[in-house]
Write an enzyme that holds these catalytic residues in place. Structure first.
Site, short mmCIF file in Angstrom:
data_model
loop_
_atom_site.label_atom_id
_atom_site.label_comp_id
_atom_site.label_asym_id
_atom_site.label_seq_id
_atom_site.Cartn_x
_atom_site.Cartn_y
_atom_site.Cartn_z
N THR A 81 8.56 -5.11 1.41
CA THR A 81 8.50 -4.11 0.13
C THR A 81 7.91 -2.96 0.49
O THR A 81 6.65 -3.28 1.06
CB THR A 81 8.49 -4.77 -1.02
OG1 THR A 81 9.53 -5.75 -1.31
CG2 THR A 81 8.68 -3.70 -1.94
N THR A 119 6.77 1.94 3.79
CA THR A 119 6.70 1.74 5.23
C THR A 119 7.80 0.94 5.64
O THR A 119 8.71 1.00 6.49
CB THR A 119 5.36 1.03 5.83
OG1 THR A 119 4.35 1.68 5.19
CG2 THR A 119 5.25 1.21 7.36
N GLY A 178 4.81 -4.25 5.01
CA GLY A 178 3.47 -3.48 5.31
C GLY A 178 2.45 -4.15 4.56
O GLY A 178 2.25 -5.40 4.16
N ALA A 179 1.36 -3.33 4.34
CA ALA A 179 0.23 -4.02 3.78
C ALA A 179 -0.73 -2.61 3.16
O ALA A 179 -0.43 -1.35 3.42
CB ALA A 179 -1.00 -4.46 4.84
N GLY A 237 2.98 -2.55 -4.39
CA GLY A 237 4.37 -2.27 -4.75
C GLY A 237 4.73 -3.30 -5.88
O GLY A 237 5.78 -3.37 -6.04
N GLU A 254 6.96 -11.61 -1.73
CA GLU A 254 6.63 -11.28 -0.43
C GLU A 254 5.97 -12.59 0.30
O GLU A 254 6.23 -12.74 1.55
CB GLU A 254 5.56 -10.01 -0.17
CG GLU A 254 6.25 -8.79 -0.70
CD GLU A 254 5.59 -7.53 -0.60
OE1 GLU A 254 5.54 -6.58 -0.82
OE2 GLU A 254 4.04 -7.79 -0.97
C1 5RP Z 1 4.45 -4.19 -2.04
C2 5RP Z 1 3.31 -4.19 -0.65
C3 5RP Z 1 3.42 -3.00 0.38
O1 5RP Z 1 3.82 -3.93 1.68
C4 5RP Z 1 2.17 -2.40 0.25
O2 5RP Z 1 1.76 -1.83 -0.92
C5 5RP Z 1 2.23 -1.22 1.27
O3 5RP Z 1 3.00 -0.20 0.87
P1 5RP Z 1 3.36 1.25 1.43
O4 5RP Z 1 4.12 0.64 2.88
O5 5RP Z 1 4.26 1.91 0.56
O6 5RP Z 1 2.34 1.82 2.00
O7 5RP Z 1 2.48 -5.00 -0.51
O8 5RP Z 1 4.10 -5.13 -2.75
#
Ligand code: 5RP
Length: 228
Positions: free
Chosen positions: A28, A31, A82-83, A97, A103
């Site tokens: 989620t 990215t 993503g992270a 997110g 996840e």
């Molecule tokens: C959602 C997550 C996302 O992977 C993390 O917040 C990174 O988000 P982005 O790709 O928008 O930078 O853990 O729960």
């Protein structure tokens, strides 16, 4: 390149790690949204996807990709997500997110976690990004005190946010997570914690890092079986 262009770069690069003919695990975030758009171009080669949030499910379906329930699959080869932060050993903070619980569930189904991130996510020690923790509402005050007492952390409820499971998120500020494996294990067993956003037991096998010089591939040794 902008941060979003770096995210798009790694989102598309992750296609190389998708096992054709298999079910793919999908995370989620912004990215991952680029990854989902890239997946749309190979949808005929996928057996389907297991998704970690309502938002990702919606986007996958908009591309005509079949979304399976986690209960329908026993094992998947790859999970792409993503992270918020990733350290030199592939341990991550996730949950920016608010999708951390699902996840972690989908990551647990997967043989390999492929992390996709722009270079700003790479840190030496986790904790500059406030640690997300999904919690049971009645435990909020108790857990807030416990984070302060045990880790010197300042836990704050994320305003106006409920997860896909209908629960609040505590964001814990002021941490320096030098032993992510130990802290994940410890916090996970506090009454009222549903999921802590440390992904150490389910750390990345590799990370595609978007940098100004292009995609850098970081590989990490697997977590010892006893730790999983
Ligand atoms: C959602 C997550 C996302 O992977 C993390 O917040 C990174 O988000 P982005 O790709 O928008 O930078 O853990 O729960």
């Amino acid at each position: 390149m902008t941060q979003d262009e770096l995210k798009a770069l790694v989102g598309h690069a992750a296609l190389a790690h998708v096992v054709r003919g298999a079910v793919i695990g999908v995370g989620t975030g912004s990215t991952v949204n680029h990854f989902i758009d890239a997946l749309g171009t190979i949808k005929a080669q996928l057996a389907g996807a297991v998704s970690s949030s309502d938002k990702s499910t919606e986007r996958l379906r908009a591309h005509g990709i079949r979304v399976l329930d986690a209960a329908e699959v026993e094992r998947i080869p790859v999970y792409v997500d993503g992270a918020d932060e990733i350290d030199p050993r592939g341990h991550m903070i996730k949950g920016g997110g608010a999708a951390l619980t699902r996840e972690k569930i989908v990551a647990d189904l997967a043989e390999r976690f492929v992390c996709i991130a722009d270079a700003s996510k790479r840190v030496d020690v986790l904790g500059r990004f406030a640690l997300p923790v999904e919690v049971i509402p009645m435990a909020v005050a108790q857990l807030t005190r416990r984070f302060a007492r045990q880790y010197g952390g300042d836990a704050r409820v994320r305003a106006g946010v409920r997860t896909d499971n209908g629960l609040p998120i505590l964001d814990v500020h002021g941490l320096r997570i030098t032993d992510p494996v130990a802290m994940e294990a410890e916090v996970n067993q506090w009454p009222g914690v549903v999921t802590v956003g440390i992904f150490a037991r389910h750390k990345a096998a590799l990370c595609l890092l978007g940098t100004a010089q292009g995609v850098q591939t970081l590989t990490f040794p697997a977590q010892p079986a006893a730790a999983r």
